[in-house]
Design an enzyme around this catalytic site. Structure first.
Site, PDB file in Angstrom:
ATOM      1  N   ASP A 280       4.006   4.391   2.713  1.00  0.00           N
ATOM      2  CA  ASP A 280       4.679   4.042   1.465  1.00  0.00           C
ATOM      3  C   ASP A 280       4.624   5.294   0.587  1.00  0.00           C
ATOM      4  O   ASP A 280       3.896   6.247   0.869  1.00  0.00           O
ATOM      5  CB  ASP A 280       4.025   2.817   0.798  1.00  0.00           C
TER       6      ASP A 280
HETATM    7  C1  BGC Z   1       7.614   0.864  -2.651  1.00  0.00           C
HETATM    8  C2  BGC Z   1       8.368   0.779  -1.348  1.00  0.00           C
HETATM    9  C3  BGC Z   1       9.638   1.573  -1.463  1.00  0.00           C
HETATM   10  C4  BGC Z   1       9.310   3.003  -1.852  1.00  0.00           C
HETATM   11  C5  BGC Z   1      10.539   3.872  -1.998  1.00  0.00           C
HETATM   12  C6  BGC Z   1       7.426   2.293  -3.114  1.00  0.00           C
HETATM   13  O1  BGC Z   1       6.901   2.344  -4.398  1.00  0.00           O
HETATM   14  O2  BGC Z   1       6.371   0.230  -2.525  1.00  0.00           O
HETATM   15  O3  BGC Z   1       8.644  -0.547  -1.040  1.00  0.00           O
HETATM   16  O4  BGC Z   1      10.355   1.511  -0.265  1.00  0.00           O
HETATM   17  O5  BGC Z   1       8.639   2.996  -3.087  1.00  0.00           O
HETATM   18  O6  BGC Z   1      11.275   3.525  -3.111  1.00  0.00           O
END
Ligand code: BGC
Length: 806
Positions: A280
């Protein structure tokens, strides 16, 4: 590969301290180390591994590092191009209800809405349509679908991105979403692995003394992990999911993106996952420990906020050069990334839309990398998906109450519409979590059709409820009176000022009052209240004080308590969830009966909020000196949502699986048959692992059939459900009273009947045995099978008896 009996040593200590948050971290579960990271063998992706190997063979060390480390680019996540090999890079976009960073794209119903349809065909069609939009915008990887959070805590801020707290229902939706997305050639990235059940302290923070306070640790025992949180991931791995995103939180004290037990041991070895694990955004907390622990791709690499360095990048080059990282591990990371790419034919793929780059604030002219953007900026990729979006939202609307057949509406001539949720948006078409949840629950005036954060969507089209209601009502010669500002609508009646007829703001008195309530949800925050936002209970009280035919419609990203549900002037209730861009059209279809509601609750609505047993852990302001203070013991084990209500004998307001229709159904003729008379081993045989795990787990051991009939006057869709219970003594303690193990949806004309079959696999009939580290059938092979219309309305019951080898 080291097999480790994770559970045995730890069980006593977890449960011993489960209510004692102040105990030292050593008394919680810890996550063992499992090395090395297994190599992919490309199972299921025939031919593609060879192409990936040939590509790998042409890469130098620097280029290999490129493939595994994100850079700044036109998308939310980017892998740099390697022009000399005609590799144009990878574009990764959010997910999961829309292409967030895009224009001229659709905003689909959220996961929770989709789950409420209980319709496997729609699960697949939504994902295939969404996948096509991502592909047409040039996005190789969809940062979706979501099965973590599963929805353990009712107030979890991101539950709406996923499907349901029931792992079987989520598993079905999650796996079919992967299949739908990948059917058009886009890669699915299932997220967030795993135990990401709350937003509060999902990431580490720094206290006033400059010390790092670690992210929350989700402390989950082995059986609970397998039977709840891992279950849907197993389904999606079986479906060939290309990628998995590891989560921000810690699990059993170790960060998700360096948790070798869960990445190497469980995902890659036990489930036979062939694809790649990406972090993530900013969830990587180390280099070698993460890489050895099973992380294959660092996102967003060096492009995160002010962050200019990655734990990957040049650190990997140095580690390979100084011998601390075997190049073979880096090679496997590259193969895991490139094999699904070739399998899905992404070496020939649409270019990234220039508008995505603009919206992402990326200027190719100043970039170090040669990303090529499409010249046809702002491609319209909506592809006529509006009707599908409309259908899913209508089918994901659950009719909870319908006294005196209030609905469908019978051409009312005077319609009242109330509540800020009925209105068109007034603060822009793109609402992410820049709206401070803690200060106010999102925006005030404006309908809630999707949540905030990375799961949001930029509306190209949005039909508000009021707009669609007016269109329908005016066509029928009706009048529509409305008060959309809740502050005004909760004022009590009175001359000129208040609402009550005949002298207030509403006159004449409406035949029906439609009250729209909303509950904002966004990444980064957990909800604070169970009731709908914006003085919802007061609003309903005030409208029902003068309107004895009040229909309440909720747009919510999760569970709401409904203290007004038994109010006799509330004649009907519809839970419409987060419907996406066709919101108004969808709700009008249901209100006027063009669509007969067939949604069923994918969660339990309690009578009282204290009936829920799981809570958000919040140590803010109570302990910001202990770096390890944030501990979340999943001590309820398997007892979340309906499993808890059944176990504790608590009567819910509306139970899991519940949903009314404008027609009536009957269910009859339960028959159960084992697929073999031969005796079965209690544990599956030692068969070579395939994606999804031991293939014997998916062997069908029994089929159950029922007949469903439409006994009413109008066509409608029935959702027969199948639940399985095990006799005590044949399974360990802690086993739920009953668990969902089958569901189908059948459209039936009035008077029509249809036979419906459910297949029960070995896994469906097993529990996770922590000692053997296997799925085990109950010792005496018997199970009770119940069929009906919800977890509490199960008119049919029978016994399944399998013969277990002595
Ligand atoms: C989120 C993810 C997301 C990523 C990119 C993160 O903060 O937890 O679900 O895909 O950001 O935007």
């Amino acid at each position: 590969m080291i097999r480790f009996l994770w559970q045995v040593a730890a069980t006593a200590s977890l449960f011993a301290c489960s209510h004692a948050q102040s105990e030292t971290s050593s008394s919680y579960y810890t996550s063992p180390t499992i090395y090395p990271s297994p190599n992919t063998t490309g199972i299921g992706w025939d031919g593609a591994l060879e192409k990936a190997q040939s590509f790998l063979g042409q890469l130098n060390l620097t280029e290999k590092v490129y493939i595994v480390t994100g850079v700044r680019g036109p998308c939310v996540g980017n892998i740099a191009p390697i022009p000399r090999l005609n590799f144009t890079g990878l574009c990764l976009q959010d997910g999961p209800a829309a292409i967030r960073v895009a224009d001229y794209a659709s905003v689909f119903p959220a996961g929770i809405t989709t789950a409420a349809t209980w319709d496997k065909t729609l699960f697949y069609q939504r994902a295939a349509a969404m996948g096509q939009e991502f592909k047409d915008k040039g996005a190789h990887v969809i940062l979706a679908p979501v099965a973590g959070p599963l929805g353990r805590v009712a107030l979890g801020g991101r539950n709406w991105e996923g499907f349901s707290p029931d792992p079987y229902l989520t598993g079905s939706a999650f796996a079919l979403s992967v299949e739908g997305m990948q059917s058009v050639g886009a890669q699915a990235c299932g997220k967030h692995y795993i135990g990401n059940e709350q937003e509060t302290q999902r990431n580490p923070t720094v206290n006033g003394e400059g010390e790092t306070i670690l992210a929350i640790s989700s402390n989950i025992d082995d059986r609970t992990m397998h039977e709840l949180y891992l279950w849907p991931f197993a389904d999606a791995v079986k479906s060939g999911m290309a990628s998995v995103m590891c989560s921000y939180n810690r699990i059993n004290q170790t960060y998700g993106c360096e948790n070798s037990k869960l990445l190497n041991g469980v995902l890659k070895e036990e489930l036979g996952f062939q694809g790649y694990v990406m972090s993530d955004w900013g969830a990587t907390h180390s280099g070698l420990p993460a890489i050895n622990g099973g992380l294959d791709m660092d996102m967003p690499g060096s492009s995160f906020g002010s962050q200019t360095l990655s734990f990957f990048g040049g650190n990997i080059t140095a580690a390979v050069q100084n011998g601390s990282l075997p190049e073979s591990r880096l090679d496997d990371m590259v193969l895991r990334i490139m094999t699904p790419y070739y399998f899905l034919g992404q070496d020939s793929y649409p270019s990234v839309d220039g508008s995505s780059a603009d919206l992402n604030g990326y200027n190719p002219a100043t970039s170090n990398y040669s990303f090529t953007l499409g010249t046809d900026k702002s491609r319209d990729v909506r592809g006529g998906h509006a009707q599908l979006i409309h259908d899913i939202a209508a089918q994901g609307t659950v009719l909870l109450k319908n006294e005196n057949a209030t609905l469908p509406l019978k051409s009312p001539k005077r319609i009242g519409v109330f509540g800020n949720d009925a209105a068109d948006l007034v603060t822009g078409l793109y609402n992410t979590n820049n709206l401070n949840y803690a200060g106010a629950p999102g925006y005030d005036i404006g309908t809630l059709a999707v949540g905030g954060g990375s799961g949001a969507g930029r509306f190209t089209t949005l039909i508000s409820p009021l707009e669609a209601i007016k269109r329908r009502a005016y066509a029928e010669g009706a009048i529509v009176e409305y008060v959309l500002d809740n502050k005004v609508a909760i004022q009590s009646g009175g001359r000129g000022g208040g609402l009550g007829p005949p002298t207030g703001k509403i006159s004449p008195k409406p035949d029906v009052c439609l009250v729209f309530l909303k509950t904002y949800v966004t990444e980064g925050y957990d909800r604070l209240n169970y009731e709908a936002d914006w003085n919802s209970t007061q609003l309903v009280a005030n409208i029902t004080s003068f309107c004895n035919n009040t229909v309440v419609i909720t747009h919510s990203g999760g569970i709401n308590t409904m203290p007004w549900a038994e109010n006799e002037n509330v004649t009907a209730i519809l839970a419409a969830h987060l419907p996406g861009e066709q919101s108004g059209n969808s709700i009008v279809s249901v209100l006027w009966g063009d669509v007969n509601p067939s949604g069923h609750l994918p969660y339990t609505i309690a009578l009282n909020e204290s009936d829920y047993n799981t809570k958000i852990v919040n140590q803010t302001n109570t302990n910001d000196t202990d770096p390890n203070a944030w501990q979340d013991n999943f001590s309820e084990g398997l007892f979340i949502d309906y499993r808890h209500f059944d176990q504790a004998g608590i009567e819910p307001l509306y139970e899991f699986g519940f949903g009314l229709s404008y027609t009536t159904f009957n269910i009859s003729d339960l028959s159960i048959s084992a697929t073999t008379n031969a005796s079965l081993t209690q544990l599956p045989g030692d068969t070579a692992i395939q994606p999804g795990g031991n293939p014997e787990l998916y062997a069908v051991l029994a089929t159950v059939s029922v007949t469903v009939s439409n006994t009413g006057e109008v066509a409608g869709a029935a959702v027969p459900q199948l639940y399985v219970s095990f006799p005590s003594g044949s399974v360990p303690e802690g086993t739920p009273v009953r668990v969902l193990r089958g569901f189908e949806k059948r459209q039936l004309a009035p008077g029509a009947s249809e036979a419906v079959q459910f297949m029960l696999t070995r896994r469906d009939l097993s529990y996770w045995d922590v000692v053997s580290q296997q799925w085990s059938l109950p010792s005496n092979g018997s199970a009770t099978v119940q069929a009906g219309w919800s977890s509490r309305d199960l008119p049919l019951e029978g016994e399944l008896a399998l013969t277990i080898e002595g």
